[in-house]
Motif scaffolding. Structure first.
Motif, PDB file in Angstrom:
ATOM      1  N   UNK A 511       5.030  28.708  90.605  1.00 43.65           N
ATOM      2  CA  UNK A 511       3.660  28.189  90.507  1.00 43.65           C
ATOM      3  C   UNK A 511       2.605  29.036  91.208  1.00 43.65           C
ATOM      4  N   UNK A 512       2.847  29.601  92.394  1.00 44.72           N
ATOM      5  CA  UNK A 512       1.783  30.398  93.032  1.00 44.72           C
ATOM      6  C   UNK A 512       1.369  31.632  92.231  1.00 44.72           C
ATOM      7  N   UNK A 513       2.221  32.088  91.316  1.00 45.57           N
ATOM      8  CA  UNK A 513       1.896  33.290  90.550  1.00 45.57           C
ATOM      9  C   UNK A 513       1.300  32.976  89.187  1.00 45.57           C
ATOM     10  N   UNK A 514       1.332  31.714  88.800  1.00 46.74           N
ATOM     11  CA  UNK A 514       0.829  31.342  87.477  1.00 46.74           C
ATOM     12  C   UNK A 514      -0.662  31.683  87.353  1.00 46.74           C
ATOM     13  N   UNK A 515      -1.030  32.268  86.236  1.00 51.87           N
ATOM     14  CA  UNK A 515      -2.426  32.630  85.935  1.00 51.87           C
ATOM     15  C   UNK A 515      -3.009  33.606  86.962  1.00 51.87           C
ATOM     16  N   UNK A 536      -3.825  27.943  95.435  1.00 54.20           N
ATOM     17  CA  UNK A 536      -2.930  28.463  94.406  1.00 54.20           C
ATOM     18  C   UNK A 536      -2.586  27.354  93.431  1.00 54.20           C
ATOM     19  N   UNK A 537      -2.042  27.719  92.301  1.00 60.87           N
ATOM     20  CA  UNK A 537      -1.648  26.766  91.281  1.00 60.87           C
ATOM     21  C   UNK A 537      -0.552  25.842  91.817  1.00 60.87           C
ATOM     22  N   UNK A 538      -0.638  24.566  91.498  1.00 62.15           N
ATOM     23  CA  UNK A 538       0.380  23.601  91.897  1.00 62.15           C
ATOM     24  C   UNK A 538       0.028  22.800  93.116  1.00 62.15           C
ATOM     25  N   UNK A 539      -1.068  23.126  93.805  1.00 57.06           N
ATOM     26  CA  UNK A 539      -1.453  22.350  94.980  1.00 57.06           C
ATOM     27  C   UNK A 539      -1.951  20.974  94.537  1.00 57.06           C
TER      28      UNK A 539
END
Length: 548
Positions: A511-515, A536-539
């Protein structure tokens, strides 16, 4: 073996050099030639992963931390192997900088010492011609050349085992010729101690087995007893015990892990990597010693070298009967080959120690042709050497033109962009060479499913780091994270600027690397940067649990 017309001048030049090496005190020239030949191209390609990155990386961490007693991987005690290679490589890095040439220098020096000492040994107990031919065959062949170009323990331990065998044989010959043998015995025990500090018990067991079966075949019972020289045993213990005692005192449980697990269990169990059949090493050795190994067919001719009588020249009292030398070489080759063929797990570099006796048997085929005044015998030797050298240089060119997996470019990008206080995280991998190339002296966080027995079943970087963390649990907890902990850290507004290294084809499942686009990339790996306090993404979502 024919060479094109344009290669005739190379053959003539080779013959000229050969004549210069006929001087009795030629060993410094042999050493210089071997070193220049082996070291000239080791800088042309970066460290190869995983092995070169691992072993040079551990040596670099010794140098960076200033702790030269405890080998460390990511700052954690790393006891898979003893420290001699790390000590020598750390010294090389300190002298010549953090680069591939310095990282491979230990292997180059070990190969150079092997060629030179074998030359001196054969010059003393065989003949000058046999010594020159064997040294040439040993130095200019793809197997030894490749081992000298590879920064791991195999070349060093093979050289030290070989030096132990030669020192022991030297002691036996001196005793039989009524000459003092104490210096040779001391050299044998020093070499055995160095072999133990290079790769453990194997550095003692194999040379001992070679000498034992050789003397058993000759029924030299008193020579066996003489080799068990009590001052040498004390010298061996004085050189090897201090490091082991220090490690056991610093890290309780070291002895059981290092001796029992790393020596006996890894030898006997079949659950480790690289399983191969019993006969695996025979085609490997024959293939990697081409074109020289082609000459071995002459041993099966009706009038091959084994039927050739050898009469030592009267003016060289040191020379011994040729059959005795053949027995030593046969025991040397057979013990090493059989020993490493027994376990299921096999790596090519394990059998480098067979190369000296194999080179001896190959040189005997050329020697027989020269003694029988076969036309062009010496030119055939030179032509074989040129073809072998060409194969070695082609292998180097292939590594330069078709680079193997390396994180050097990503490490340099990290070094250019990182600031003090930044974090480095590696996702489902551990790139061993990044800290050295990037000059990263802080901890590296390795993210994996450390609580999943299925993931932890293999013999890979996860197992290495998990074992190392067992000797420093608090430090291990700071470096080995579950994915949920990384997600929670990056969702905390107080997080520092974080650099993440991951496989490109696995980026979407983190998730942290998404987009988020990588700031640097290679063919298979990328480097991402998450600025301090950036979301980041997913928070805000419920962290997923570890897979069952």
């Amino acid at each position: 073996m024919k060479v094109p017309v344009f290669g005739a001048r190379l053959v003539d030049a080779g013959e000229s050099l050969w004549r210069r090496l006929q001087a009795r005190r030629a060993w410094p020239w042999v050493a210089l030639f071997a070193f220049l030949w082996l070291a000239a191209t080791t800088w042309t390609y970066p460290l190869l992963l995983p092995d070169e990155g691992r072993y040079v990386g551990v040596a670099w961490q010794m140098l960076a931390s200033g702790d030269f007693l405890t080998p460390r991987l990511d700052g954690l005690p790393f006891f898979h192997k003893p420290p001699l290679f790390y000590w020598l490589t750390a010294a090389s890095l300190a002298l010549f900088g953090d680069n591939a040439w310095a990282g491979r220098l230990c292997s180059v020096l070990a190969a150079t010492a092997l060629v030179t000492v074998f030359y001196v040994f054969l010059r003393r107990y065989a003949s000058g011609g046999a010594a020159r031919r064997t040294a040439l065959i040993l130095a200019v062949q793809p197997f030894l050349f490749g081992a000298a170009h590879y920064a791991n323990l195999d070349m060093l331990v093979a050289a030290l085992m070989s030096l132990t065998v030669m020192a022991g044989a030297d002691a036996v010959f001196r005793r039989e010729q009524l000459r003092p043998d104490a210096a040779a015995l001391a050299a044998m025990y020093v070499a055995a101690a160095a072999g133990f500090l290079a790769k453990g018990l194997i550095g003692v067991v194999l040379p001992g087995g070679v000498l034992f079966f050789w003397l058993l075949g000759r029924r030299r019972w008193r020579a066996m007893g003489r080799l068990l020289w009590w001052p040498g045993i004390l010298l061996f213990l004085a050189l090897t015990l201090p490091w082991m005692v220090a490690m056991e005192l610093r890290h309780p449980g070291f002895f059981d892990y290092y001796i029992v697990h790393q020596h006996f269990q890894r030898f006997l169990e079949s659950g480790f990597n690289n399983p191969h059949p019993f006969w695996f090493y025979v085609p490997v050795v024959l293939g990697l010693t081409l074109p020289w190994s082609i000459q071995l067919w002459r041993w099966f001719q009706p009038r091959g070298p084994m039927q050739t009588a050898f009469v030592p020249p009267a003016h060289r009292i040191e020379q011994v009967d040729r059959g005795v030398l053949r027995g030593l070489m046969l025991s040397w080759l057979a013990v090493v080959l059989v020993f490493f063929s027994i376990p299921t797990s096999k790596l090519v570099g394990y059998v480098i120690a067979v190369l000296p006796p194999l080179a001896w048997f190959i040189q005997e085929t050329f020697e027989q042709r020269e003694e029988s005044t076969a036309p062009g015998a010496r030119r055939s030797l030179v032509r074989h050497a040129l073809v072998a050298a060409g194969l070695c240089l082609l292998a180097v060119a292939a590594l330069v033109l078709f680079p193997q997996r390396s994180t050097k470019d990503l490490a340099l990008a990290l070094a250019a962009g990182a600031a003090p206080g930044d974090r480095l995280v590696m996702l489902d991998q551990y790139a061993y060479d990044v800290p050295m190339y990037a000059g990263w002296r802080g901890p590296v966080v390795a993210v994996a499913q450390w609580d999943d027995p299925k993931v932890m079943r293999g013999d890979d970087w996860r197992r290495e780091l998990a074992d190392a963390a067992g000797f420093a649990p608090d430090r291990g907890a700071d470096r080995l994270w579950l994915p949920q902990r990384l997600q929670a850290y990056l969702c905390d507004p107080a997080h520092a600027t974080t650099w993440l290294l991951a496989w490109l084809d696995e980026a979407d499942r983190h998730p942290p690397l998404a987009d988020r686009a990588p700031v640097a990339r290679t063919r298979k790996m990328g480097l991402w940067r998450v600025p301090a306090a950036e979301t980041v993404n997913g928070c805000g979502e419920t962290p997923s649990s570890a897979p069952e």
